[in-house]
Motif scaffolding. Structure first.
Motif, PDB file in Angstrom:
ATOM      1  N   ARG A   1       0.806  -1.042  -0.014  1.00  9.23           N
ATOM      2  CA  ARG A   1       0.052   0.187   0.317  1.00  9.23           C
ATOM      3  C   ARG A   1       0.751   1.124  -0.036  1.00  9.23           C
ATOM      4  N   GLY A   2       2.254   1.094  -0.161  1.00  7.65           N
ATOM      5  CA  GLY A   2       3.185   2.187   0.225  1.00  7.65           C
ATOM      6  C   GLY A   2       3.370   2.778   1.380  1.00  7.65           C
ATOM      7  N   ASP A   3       2.896   2.099   2.580  1.00  8.19           N
ATOM      8  CA  ASP A   3       3.235   2.182   4.062  1.00  8.19           C
ATOM      9  C   ASP A   3       4.585   1.754   4.304  1.00  8.19           C
ATOM     10  N   VAL A   4       5.287   2.662   4.925  1.00 12.93           N
ATOM     11  CA  VAL A   4       6.748   2.335   5.600  1.00 12.93           C
ATOM     12  C   VAL A   4       6.331   1.098   6.702  1.00 12.93           C
ATOM     13  N   LEU A   5       7.128   0.173   6.642  1.00 13.29           N
ATOM     14  CA  LEU A   5       7.213  -1.018   7.527  1.00 13.29           C
ATOM     15  C   LEU A   5       8.306  -0.889   8.519  1.00 13.29           C
ATOM     16  N   ARG A   6       8.192  -1.103   9.916  1.00 13.39           N
ATOM     17  CA  ARG A   6       9.268  -1.301  10.889  1.00 13.39           C
ATOM     18  C   ARG A   6      10.345  -1.988  10.112  1.00 13.39           C
ATOM     19  N   THR A   7      11.617  -1.290  10.101  1.00 12.15           N
ATOM     20  CA  THR A   7      12.717  -1.749   9.550  1.00 12.15           C
ATOM     21  C   THR A   7      14.054  -1.518  10.448  1.00 12.15           C
ATOM     22  N   ARG A   8      14.758  -2.560  10.892  1.00  8.38           N
ATOM     23  CA  ARG A   8      15.926  -2.327  11.612  1.00  8.38           C
ATOM     24  C   ARG A   8      17.072  -2.863  10.841  1.00  8.38           C
ATOM     25  N   THR A   9      17.865  -1.989  10.286  1.00  2.00           N
ATOM     26  CA  THR A   9      19.059  -2.482   9.500  1.00  2.00           C
ATOM     27  C   THR A   9      20.333  -2.548  10.561  1.00  2.00           C
ATOM     28  N   ARG A  10      20.916  -3.966  10.657  1.00  2.00           N
ATOM     29  CA  ARG A  10      21.905  -3.961  11.737  1.00  2.00           C
ATOM     30  C   ARG A  10      23.254  -4.364  10.806  1.00  2.00           C
ATOM     31  N   ARG A  11      24.247  -3.505  11.200  1.00  2.00           N
ATOM     32  CA  ARG A  11      25.371  -3.644  10.443  1.00  2.00           C
ATOM     33  C   ARG A  11      26.309  -4.858  11.047  1.00  2.00           C
ATOM     34  N   GLU A  12      26.943  -5.671  10.204  1.00  2.00           N
ATOM     35  CA  GLU A  12      27.403  -6.929  10.733  1.00  2.00           C
ATOM     36  C   GLU A  12      29.024  -6.382  10.949  1.00  2.00           C
ATOM     37  N   SER A  13      29.569  -7.022  11.944  1.00  3.28           N
ATOM     38  CA  SER A  13      31.160  -6.755  12.372  1.00  3.28           C
ATOM     39  C   SER A  13      31.867  -7.059  11.178  1.00  3.28           C
TER      40      SER A  13
END
Length: 230
Positions: free
Chosen positions: A145-157
């Motif tokens: 629908r074009g809505d932003v979803l909860r997003t958690r971008t985790r950077r790997e070590s």
């Protein structure tokens, strides 16, 4: 009567003679006084030559070393300018960071593995100049629908390295997420698109991305690496 008249005429003549003599005597000094002013001879050329010739010589002598010094300074300055110009051209030829406007993005094939998913996020240099990418991307999930979803971008070590991209070349970042609900989740939202922010950029790209991302929309991302595949 004739005697008186003769005497009178003689006296008048004598007075006129004395008056004429006095006038002549007074006029002579005035003429003599005028001679020193009007008849002063000009200064001989021999007196002016010693003054003008040394001055001209001194000026010419002083100008010669300055001119030579200026000519001597011109060569090093010119050489410095050439060196600076070459350095500037070299610096200008060095690749710059890849900008969003010169990149194209896509997500490659997803590889399943026991509830996990892996896929390469590929950035391709579409500009006419070589550029480089360094570090991690930013990600935002968007539903149908074009809505932003909860997003958690985790950077790997993983230590990032600069990746130079010639025109048409690609770099990728490995993405990982899970499709198994965890914690309080009963179901995981499905995405339709993915917003991508290239490293160190503000503008974003948007590509199709059909996936179910669990763990509150957590996506593990590695830094950019050469190539278009895992």
């Amino acid at each position: 009567m004739r005697v008186t008249t003769s005497r009178t005429l003689a006296a008048g003549a004598a007075a006129l003679a004395l008056l004429a003599t006095g006038c002549a005597t007074n006029a002579a000094p005035s003429a003599a006084a005028a001679h020193p002013v009007t008849q002063t001879p000009p200064r001989p050329a021999a007196q002016t030559a010693p003054h003008t010739t040394p001055q001209t010589t001194r000026h010419a002598t002083a100008a010669t070393p300055d001119t030579a010094a200026d000519a001597g300074r011109a060569t090093p300055a010119g050489a410095a300018s050439v060196r600076y110009g070459a350095a500037a051209r070299t610096a200008g030829a060095a690749p710059a960071r890849c900008r969003t406007t010169g990149l194209r993005a896509r997500v490659g094939r997803q590889d399943p593995a026991a509830g996990n998913r892996y896929a390469p996020l590929v950035l391709t240099n579409t500009s006419a100049k070589t550029c480089w990418v360094y570090g991690f991307v930013g990600l935002v999930l968007i539903d149908g629908r074009g809505d932003v979803l909860r997003t958690r971008t985790r950077r790997e070590s993983v230590t990032p390295h600069r990746v130079t991209l010639r025109p048409g070349a690609s770099a990728h970042a490995r993405l990982h997420w899970t499709v198994v609900p965890s914690g309080h989740e009963t179901r995981c939202p499905a995405s339709a698109r993915l917003m991508i922010i290239p490293p160190d950029e503000v503008a974003h790209l948007e590509v199709p991305f059909s996936a179910t991302v669990c763990d509150d929309g957590r996506i593990d991302a590695r830094p950019m690496a050469p190539g278009a595949s895992l």
